[in-house]
Design a protein around this motif. Structure first.
Motif, PDB file in Angstrom:
ATOM      1  N   PHE A 101      -6.601   8.072   9.773  1.00 18.89           N
ATOM      2  CA  PHE A 101      -5.535   6.882  10.576  1.00 18.89           C
ATOM      3  C   PHE A 101      -5.060   5.929   9.966  1.00 18.89           C
ATOM      4  O   PHE A 101      -3.970   5.835   9.234  1.00 18.89           O
ATOM      5  CB  PHE A 101      -5.898   6.483  11.820  1.00 18.89           C
ATOM      6  CG  PHE A 101      -5.002   5.445  12.659  1.00 18.89           C
ATOM      7  CD1 PHE A 101      -3.950   5.836  13.015  1.00 18.89           C
ATOM      8  CD2 PHE A 101      -5.136   4.583  12.522  1.00 18.89           C
ATOM      9  CE1 PHE A 101      -3.483   5.141  13.798  1.00 18.89           C
ATOM     10  CE2 PHE A 101      -3.989   2.810  12.704  1.00 18.89           C
ATOM     11  CZ  PHE A 101      -2.571   3.969  13.664  1.00 18.89           C
ATOM     12  N   MET A 102      -6.063   5.137   8.919  1.00 20.39           N
ATOM     13  CA  MET A 102      -5.270   3.894   7.970  1.00 20.39           C
ATOM     14  C   MET A 102      -5.109   4.552   6.635  1.00 20.39           C
ATOM     15  O   MET A 102      -4.202   4.377   6.210  1.00 20.39           O
ATOM     16  CB  MET A 102      -6.730   3.953   7.807  1.00 20.39           C
ATOM     17  CG  MET A 102      -6.739   2.319   8.949  1.00 20.39           C
ATOM     18  SD  MET A 102      -8.422   0.868   8.842  1.00 20.39           S
ATOM     19  CE  MET A 102      -7.969   0.514   6.779  1.00 20.39           C
ATOM     20  N   ILE A 103      -5.358   5.947   6.012  1.00 17.63           N
ATOM     21  CA  ILE A 103      -4.516   6.568   5.134  1.00 17.63           C
ATOM     22  C   ILE A 103      -3.482   6.767   4.874  1.00 17.63           C
ATOM     23  O   ILE A 103      -1.725   6.778   4.634  1.00 17.63           O
ATOM     24  CB  ILE A 103      -5.989   7.536   4.511  1.00 17.63           C
ATOM     25  CG1 ILE A 103      -6.442   7.328   3.924  1.00 17.63           C
ATOM     26  CG2 ILE A 103      -4.523   8.469   3.364  1.00 17.63           C
ATOM     27  CD1 ILE A 103      -7.777   8.185   3.211  1.00 17.63           C
ATOM     28  N   GLY A 104      -3.630   7.227   6.562  1.00 23.71           N
ATOM     29  CA  GLY A 104      -1.730   7.647   7.092  1.00 23.71           C
ATOM     30  C   GLY A 104      -0.348   6.438   7.057  1.00 23.71           C
ATOM     31  O   GLY A 104       0.151   6.372   6.668  1.00 23.71           O
ATOM     32  N   MET A 105      -1.204   5.495   7.732  1.00 27.56           N
ATOM     33  CA  MET A 105      -0.528   4.665   8.498  1.00 27.56           C
ATOM     34  C   MET A 105       0.294   3.343   6.399  1.00 27.56           C
ATOM     35  O   MET A 105       1.265   3.199   7.038  1.00 27.56           O
ATOM     36  CB  MET A 105      -1.288   3.408   8.959  1.00 27.56           C
ATOM     37  CG  MET A 105      -0.269   2.346   9.314  1.00 27.56           C
ATOM     38  SD  MET A 105      -1.281   1.075   9.905  1.00 27.56           S
ATOM     39  CE  MET A 105      -2.363   0.202   8.770  1.00 27.56           C
ATOM     40  N   PHE A 106      -0.905   3.596   5.918  1.00 28.71           N
ATOM     41  CA  PHE A 106      -0.621   2.648   4.614  1.00 28.71           C
ATOM     42  C   PHE A 106       0.392   4.060   3.958  1.00 28.71           C
ATOM     43  O   PHE A 106       1.492   2.757   2.663  1.00 28.71           O
ATOM     44  CB  PHE A 106      -1.681   2.745   3.700  1.00 28.71           C
ATOM     45  CG  PHE A 106      -2.781   1.402   4.129  1.00 28.71           C
ATOM     46  CD1 PHE A 106      -1.358  -0.001   4.494  1.00 28.71           C
ATOM     47  CD2 PHE A 106      -3.690   0.473   5.136  1.00 28.71           C
ATOM     48  CE1 PHE A 106      -2.661  -1.365   4.651  1.00 28.71           C
ATOM     49  CE2 PHE A 106      -4.156   0.072   5.457  1.00 28.71           C
ATOM     50  CZ  PHE A 106      -3.120  -1.402   5.656  1.00 28.71           C
ATOM     51  N   ARG A 107       0.199   4.381   3.634  1.00 31.44           N
ATOM     52  CA  ARG A 107       0.955   6.404   2.789  1.00 31.44           C
ATOM     53  C   ARG A 107       2.112   5.900   3.376  1.00 31.44           C
ATOM     54  O   ARG A 107       3.183   5.411   2.261  1.00 31.44           O
ATOM     55  CB  ARG A 107       0.351   7.371   2.935  1.00 31.44           C
ATOM     56  CG  ARG A 107       1.722   7.907   1.952  1.00 31.44           C
ATOM     57  CD  ARG A 107       0.173   9.942   2.382  1.00 31.44           C
ATOM     58  NE  ARG A 107      -0.799  10.149   1.572  1.00 31.44           N
ATOM     59  CZ  ARG A 107      -1.754  11.121   2.093  1.00 31.44           C
ATOM     60  NH1 ARG A 107      -1.956  11.863   3.137  1.00 31.44           N
ATOM     61  NH2 ARG A 107      -3.537  10.794   1.518  1.00 31.44           N
ATOM     62  N   GLY A 108       2.759   5.666   4.348  1.00 31.33           N
ATOM     63  CA  GLY A 108       3.339   5.393   5.421  1.00 31.33           C
ATOM     64  C   GLY A 108       4.993   4.420   4.489  1.00 31.33           C
ATOM     65  O   GLY A 108       6.013   4.347   4.876  1.00 31.33           O
ATOM     66  N   VAL A 109       3.854   3.293   3.976  1.00 28.73           N
ATOM     67  CA  VAL A 109       4.636   2.060   3.711  1.00 28.73           C
ATOM     68  C   VAL A 109       4.077   1.998   2.171  1.00 28.73           C
ATOM     69  O   VAL A 109       4.462   0.991   1.797  1.00 28.73           O
ATOM     70  CB  VAL A 109       3.792   1.022   4.358  1.00 28.73           C
ATOM     71  CG1 VAL A 109       4.797   1.303   6.297  1.00 28.73           C
ATOM     72  CG2 VAL A 109       2.819   1.028   4.628  1.00 28.73           C
ATOM     73  N   GLY A 110       3.901   3.244   1.285  1.00 34.74           N
ATOM     74  CA  GLY A 110       3.918   2.778   0.300  1.00 34.74           C
ATOM     75  C   GLY A 110       2.331   2.812  -0.371  1.00 34.74           C
ATOM     76  O   GLY A 110       2.681   1.630  -1.639  1.00 34.74           O
ATOM     77  N   ILE A 111       1.760   2.455   0.455  1.00 38.83           N
ATOM     78  CA  ILE A 111       0.291   2.259  -0.045  1.00 38.83           C
ATOM     79  C   ILE A 111      -0.970   2.740  -0.287  1.00 38.83           C
ATOM     80  O   ILE A 111      -1.540   3.384   0.667  1.00 38.83           O
ATOM     81  CB  ILE A 111      -0.024   0.675   1.024  1.00 38.83           C
ATOM     82  CG1 ILE A 111       0.954  -0.278   0.511  1.00 38.83           C
ATOM     83  CG2 ILE A 111      -1.341   0.266   0.226  1.00 38.83           C
ATOM     84  CD1 ILE A 111       0.509  -1.649   1.447  1.00 38.83           C
TER      85      ILE A 111
END
Ligand code: UDP
Length: 201
Positions: A101-111
């Protein structure tokens, strides 16, 4: 109204400054989840910094400041009854879900989510024993690198004396859209503590 209904109702009424707290018996283990090798892992094993791991890697550290939170194996956990096999299996399942979940959430904001630390605790929900996440998730406990530049947006700015800690944390909050508009957070100058002189009577 079902118990879940009541809980949802309560959660909806909470605003950003309120929290619903559950008492837990903390499991004395820090679970470190790594997607990219850096920090102590690279130093310990001579792995090149920034190596992307084939699978997320979980490491266990005993929560004991006096001993410096030593790295332990899964067998140590069972040998000293810090948790049982069923609990660890459940925790691992949760960890992989949280990580995805966190990988996806951060990937979505360029992190990029490099690694992070989690703790879990035992509690009772509706009379049943449950294991729940019992920790903060923040740039203090995660390594977050900008996807394009690998700029560090986490506590390593403090640990490695890179400066600009507050702008980095603010950047993460802004990208996630969770920064309060009226926020008046400002940098605090931390100076050396000086001893207090006691006046003689
Ligand atoms: N971490 C943490 N608290 C700790 C130890 C580690 O939040 O007491 C986090 C740390 O922020 C990083 C990850 O766990 O995201 C892995 O840290 P590592 O073992 O590489 O430790 P370090 O490099 O800080 O020695």
């Amino acid at each position: 109204m079902s118990q879940i209904g009541i809980e949802n109702h309560l959660v909806k009424r909470l605003n950003m400054r309120e929290q619903l707290i559950k008492f837990v018996e903390i499991i004395p283990i820090e679970f470190v989840i790594r997607n990219v090798a850096t920090g102590s892992l690279t130093k310990r094993l001579g792995i090149e910094d920034g190596t992307v791991l084939k699978e997320p890697l979980i490491e266990y550290c005993l929560k004991d400041d006096k001993l410096g939170d030593p790295l332990i194996s899964e067998d140590h956990i069972y040998a000293f009854d810090w948790a049982n096999k069923k609990e660890i299996e459940k925790i691992k399942k949760n960890i992989f879900r949280i990580n995805d979940f966190m990988i996806g959430m951060f990937r979505g904001v360029g992190i990029k989510l490099i690694d992070f630390k989690l703790e879990f605790g035992r509690t009772k929900i509706d009379g049943r024993k449950e294991i729940i996440l019992a920790d903060e998730i923040s740039p203090d406990t995660c390594r977050l690198w900008d996807s394009a530049t690998d700029k560090k947006l986490d506590k390593d700015r403090f640990r490695k004396d890179l400066g600009d800690l507050l702008p980095a944390y603010t950047e993460v909050a802004k990208r996630l859209g969770i920064l309060h508009e009226q926020s008046n957070v400002s940098a605090v100058n931390i100076t050396k503590l000086s001893s207090i002189k006691k006046k003689r009577k």
